[in-house]
Design a protein around this motif. Structure first.
Motif, mmCIF file in Angstrom:
data_model
loop_
_atom_site.group_PDB
_atom_site.id
_atom_site.type_symbol
_atom_site.label_atom_id
_atom_site.label_comp_id
_atom_site.label_asym_id
_atom_site.label_seq_id
_atom_site.Cartn_x
_atom_site.Cartn_y
_atom_site.Cartn_z
ATOM 1 N N THR A 107 -10.640 12.593 -7.910
ATOM 2 C CA THR A 107 -9.473 11.380 -6.347
ATOM 3 C C THR A 107 -8.852 11.356 -5.523
ATOM 4 O OG1 THR A 107 -10.795 9.653 -7.902
ATOM 5 C CG2 THR A 107 -9.647 8.859 -6.399
ATOM 6 N N ILE A 108 -7.570 12.767 -5.658
ATOM 7 C CA ILE A 108 -6.808 12.663 -5.235
ATOM 8 C C ILE A 108 -7.458 13.942 -4.381
ATOM 9 C CG2 ILE A 108 -4.651 13.994 -5.516
ATOM 10 C CD1 ILE A 108 -3.982 12.226 -7.501
ATOM 11 N N ALA A 109 -7.887 14.455 -4.980
ATOM 12 C CA ALA A 109 -8.675 15.945 -3.793
ATOM 13 C C ALA A 109 -9.609 15.309 -2.293
ATOM 14 C CB ALA A 109 -9.557 16.981 -4.748
ATOM 15 N N MET A 110 -10.234 14.029 -2.980
ATOM 16 C CA MET A 110 -11.202 13.379 -1.859
ATOM 17 C C MET A 110 -9.510 12.679 -0.804
ATOM 18 S SD MET A 110 -13.724 11.652 -4.694
ATOM 19 C CE MET A 110 -13.658 9.741 -3.225
ATOM 20 N N LEU A 111 -8.569 12.361 -1.686
ATOM 21 C CA LEU A 111 -8.017 10.960 -0.445
ATOM 22 C C LEU A 111 -7.325 12.394 0.153
ATOM 23 C CD1 LEU A 111 -6.631 8.784 -2.505
ATOM 24 C CD2 LEU A 111 -7.925 8.504 -1.037
ATOM 25 N N LYS A 112 -6.622 13.597 -0.036
ATOM 26 C CA LYS A 112 -6.813 14.812 0.462
ATOM 27 C C LYS A 112 -7.162 14.950 1.687
ATOM 28 C CE LYS A 112 -3.904 19.053 0.172
ATOM 29 N NZ LYS A 112 -3.778 20.413 -0.656
ATOM 30 N N ALA A 113 -8.650 15.084 1.467
ATOM 31 C CA ALA A 113 -10.072 15.661 2.004
ATOM 32 C C ALA A 113 -9.502 15.212 2.903
ATOM 33 C CB ALA A 113 -10.886 16.517 2.049
ATOM 34 N N GLN A 114 -9.760 13.702 2.914
ATOM 35 C CA GLN A 114 -9.637 12.792 4.332
ATOM 36 C C GLN A 114 -8.416 12.967 5.127
ATOM 37 O OE1 GLN A 114 -10.650 8.814 2.130
ATOM 38 N NE2 GLN A 114 -12.072 9.974 0.392
ATOM 39 N N SER A 115 -7.478 12.374 4.174
ATOM 40 C CA SER A 115 -6.460 12.556 5.323
ATOM 41 C C SER A 115 -6.256 14.334 5.596
ATOM 42 C CB SER A 115 -5.383 12.563 3.971
ATOM 43 O OG SER A 115 -5.335 11.619 3.595
ATOM 44 N N ASN A 116 -6.801 14.421 5.525
ATOM 45 C CA ASN A 116 -6.397 15.757 6.925
ATOM 46 C C ASN A 116 -8.232 16.020 7.489
ATOM 47 O OD1 ASN A 116 -4.488 17.787 6.503
ATOM 48 N ND2 ASN A 116 -5.040 17.150 3.891
ATOM 49 N N ALA A 118 -0.801 12.174 0.669
ATOM 50 C CA ALA A 118 -2.602 10.916 0.863
ATOM 51 C C ALA A 118 -2.129 9.663 0.431
ATOM 52 C CB ALA A 118 -3.725 12.828 0.464
ATOM 53 N N LEU A 119 -1.905 10.534 -1.312
ATOM 54 C CA LEU A 119 -2.274 9.120 -1.889
ATOM 55 C C LEU A 119 -1.187 8.045 -1.658
ATOM 56 C CD1 LEU A 119 -2.605 8.114 -5.018
ATOM 57 C CD2 LEU A 119 -1.309 9.627 -5.942
ATOM 58 N N ALA A 120 0.061 8.658 -1.178
ATOM 59 C CA ALA A 120 0.867 7.774 -0.775
ATOM 60 C C ALA A 120 0.686 6.788 0.498
ATOM 61 C CB ALA A 120 2.293 7.988 -0.551
ATOM 62 N N ALA A 121 -0.712 7.248 0.523
ATOM 63 C CA ALA A 121 -0.723 6.703 2.109
ATOM 64 C C ALA A 121 -1.875 6.068 2.028
ATOM 65 C CB ALA A 121 -1.527 7.760 3.569
ATOM 66 N N PHE A 122 -2.621 6.472 1.148
ATOM 67 C CA PHE A 122 -3.555 5.359 0.988
ATOM 68 C C PHE A 122 -2.801 3.899 -0.671
ATOM 69 C CE2 PHE A 122 -6.493 4.257 -3.676
ATOM 70 C CZ PHE A 122 -7.154 3.835 -2.770
ATOM 71 N N MET A 123 -2.325 4.416 -1.131
ATOM 72 C CA MET A 123 -1.164 3.492 -2.019
ATOM 73 C C MET A 123 -0.779 2.333 -0.568
ATOM 74 S SD MET A 123 -2.008 2.715 -4.706
ATOM 75 C CE MET A 123 -0.856 1.833 -5.499
ATOM 76 N N TRP A 124 -0.220 2.736 0.405
ATOM 77 C CA TRP A 124 0.993 2.291 1.494
ATOM 78 C C TRP A 124 -0.941 1.303 1.817
ATOM 79 C CZ3 TRP A 124 3.059 4.750 6.654
ATOM 80 C CH2 TRP A 124 2.554 3.774 7.468
ATOM 81 N N LEU A 125 -1.810 1.505 2.587
ATOM 82 C CA LEU A 125 -2.004 0.819 3.559
ATOM 83 C C LEU A 125 -3.570 0.256 2.203
ATOM 84 C CD1 LEU A 125 -4.883 3.837 4.591
ATOM 85 C CD2 LEU A 125 -3.903 1.641 5.609
ATOM 86 N N SER A 126 -3.785 0.506 0.798
ATOM 87 C CA SER A 126 -3.918 -0.972 -0.029
ATOM 88 C C SER A 126 -3.341 -1.461 0.148
ATOM 89 C CB SER A 126 -4.631 -0.174 -1.524
ATOM 90 O OG SER A 126 -5.178 1.162 -0.769
ATOM 91 N N ILE A 127 -2.076 -1.696 -0.191
ATOM 92 C CA ILE A 127 -1.210 -2.725 -0.472
ATOM 93 C C ILE A 127 -0.983 -3.775 0.422
ATOM 94 C CG2 ILE A 127 1.198 -3.434 -1.768
ATOM 95 C CD1 ILE A 127 1.761 -0.857 -3.432
ATOM 96 N N ALA A 128 -0.838 -3.037 1.944
ATOM 97 C CA ALA A 128 -0.942 -3.919 3.319
ATOM 98 C C ALA A 128 -1.642 -4.238 3.558
ATOM 99 C CB ALA A 128 -0.476 -2.507 3.897
#
Length: 460
Positions: A251-260, A278-288
């Motif tokens: 999952t983290i590899a997927m988020l990293k690939a999407q972020s880059n 990438a994981l931090a950005a995903f959490m930030w977006l999700s909670i927002a």
């Protein structure tokens, strides 16, 4: 600790541990840096390891006895943790100086606790207590009750280890005064203690106790009376919930690939967005997204970064103390939702890459000129009611500490985790870059997050 929690655990014994041999102390106390002083009003650090009880464990008494001996040996190198805080008051300028006296007090604490006959606690009870939103986990740490802050280290131990005997397992809770060290420091101590316990003392990396100060300041940094006396207690909003979300390596590899994906410079390692960003950005977006706030609302995301590798020359991880810096990124709600993951991750990446020794030194000087303590009110004034704040690290070798019990089942934290928007990052048990996030949010926000299909599709 609630009365209910007190009924579920009983204290069998308590020991005070001093260094095994006389330590040749420096001819000065252990000084606190400006970043250490900031922590006087925050809670102690609580880090716990849950183990299944192995067949090889002859008795809890033997585990306790070995820990007593191991702590006394480890404290020879980690000697400030066996002392207490002290304060000198200067009436002439209405100020005070806080430092560590390694010789003061009875020593670090080792506690043997057990679940009661009426409430027989199992490993599964601890695994599921977060799912049931139980605060029972607080009772597995000494000084786990609400209200205890680092300033209380004047009378309370700076280090305490609580071993709780479960029906089919053992929980070892480590409590350390945060004004002495950060997450890197407490995990360093835990790792050394485990190595000593396992008879691998010749492999340990000794800590370096040397507070850093801005040029022309220190080692005595004085707080005004108004600051030192404003340190009172730490409250937890009863509407808060904490949940643990696991993210697999895949999952983290997927988020990293999407972020880059849209990063034009992703062939340059300095410009590649990391797995954590990438994981931090995903959490930030999700909670927002689940908060559904007005488009012009400011959404803050903060990372607590380790500054040791950012010094020139870099400091080793064994440099004990608070070597952390707050990196803050802000976006309007509508910009965050419109631009998505890659954009949010790029903002965080730019914030991380912008932190260098010049900025760290500037912060050191600013705090040295006017020493102060942190407070929830000050944070709210700057960031509002719910900034997303990441602490901890996926790089800590937490599961390397075994104490003869095998690999831990999981890592858990105490009440210091319970702040709205706080996310504690721990390595996943399977390693290889997997991550556990202990996320604290208001119940309404947490319920919305758990019901969000897009978010939960990434959670293992």
């Amino acid at each position: 600790m609630s009365n209910e929690n007190n009924q579920k655990l009983k204290i069998i014994s308590q020991y005070f541990i001093k260094p095994k041999q006389n330590v040749k102390l420096p001819n000065h106390p252990h000084y606190l840096s400006a970043f250490d002083i900031l922590q006087l009003s925050t809670p102690y650090l609580h880090k716990g390891l849950l183990y299944a009880k192995p067949p090889s464990l002859s008795s809890i008494d033997s585990l306790i006895e070995n820990l007593k001996q191991s702590m006394s040996i480890a404290l020879v190198d980690f000697y400030p943790l066996a002392g207490l805080l002290s304060t000198v008051k200067y009436d002439a300028d209405q100020s005070s100086w806080v430092y560590v006296d390694p010789d003061k007090g009875p020593g670090a604490t080792l506690i043997h606790a057990s679940s009661t006959e009426e409430y027989k606690v199992t490993v599964n009870d601890i695994v599921t207590c977060y799912e049931n939103n139980s605060r029972f986990i607080w009772s597995f740490f000494d000084m786990g009750e609400l209200g205890v802050v680092n300033h209380d280290g004047h009378t309370r131990p700076l280090l305490s280890v609580q071993v709780t005997n479960l029906v089919d397992g053992v929980f070892i809770g480590f409590t350390m005064n945060h004004s002495l060290g950060d997450g890197t420091s407490i995990w360093h101590f835990i790792k050394v203690l485990s190595k000593v316990f396992m008879g691998q003392g010749d492999e340990i990396e000794k800590p370096i106790f040397k507070a850093m100060f801005a040029d022309g300041y220190g080692p005595v940094l004085k707080l005004p009376y108004s600051e030192s006396e404003s340190v009172t207690h730490f409250d937890v909003d009863p509407q808060l919930r904490v949940q643990v979300f696991h993210f697999s390596v895949r999952t983290i590899a997927m988020l990293k690939a999407q972020s880059n994906n849209n990063n034009n410079n992703n062939n340059n390692n300095n410009n590649r967005i990391s797995s954590f960003q990438a994981l931090a950005a995903f959490m930030w977006l999700s909670i927002a997204r689940v908060q559904n706030l007005p488009g012009e609302s400011d959404m803050h995301c903060c990372l607590i970064a380790d500054t040791r590798p950012r010094h020139d020359p870099p400091l080793p991880a064994t440099h004990f103390g608070n070597f952390v810096h707050l990196i803050s990124v802000t976006s309007k709600m509508n910009d965050l939702m419109k631009n998505g993951l890659c954009w949010a991750a790029t903002l965080l990446h730019q914030g991380v890459m912008g932190l260098d020794e010049k900025q760290i030194r500037a912060s050191m000087k600013e705090l040295a000129e006017s020493p102060k303590v942190s407070s929830p009110k000050k944070l709210r004034d700057v960031f509002g009611t719910c900034p997303i704040v990441f602490t901890g690290s996926m790089r800590f070798d937490a599961y390397g500490a075994e104490f003869g019990l095998g690999k831990a089942v999981m890592i858990r934290s105490g009440y210091s985790t319970w702040r709205n928007g706080k996310i504690v990052v721990d390595p996943g048990r399977e390693g290889d870059g997997s991550v556990d996030l202990q996320v604290c949010l208001l119940s309404e926000t947490m319920n919305a997050l758990e019901s969000d299909k897009e978010f939960m599709s990434y959670v293992s």
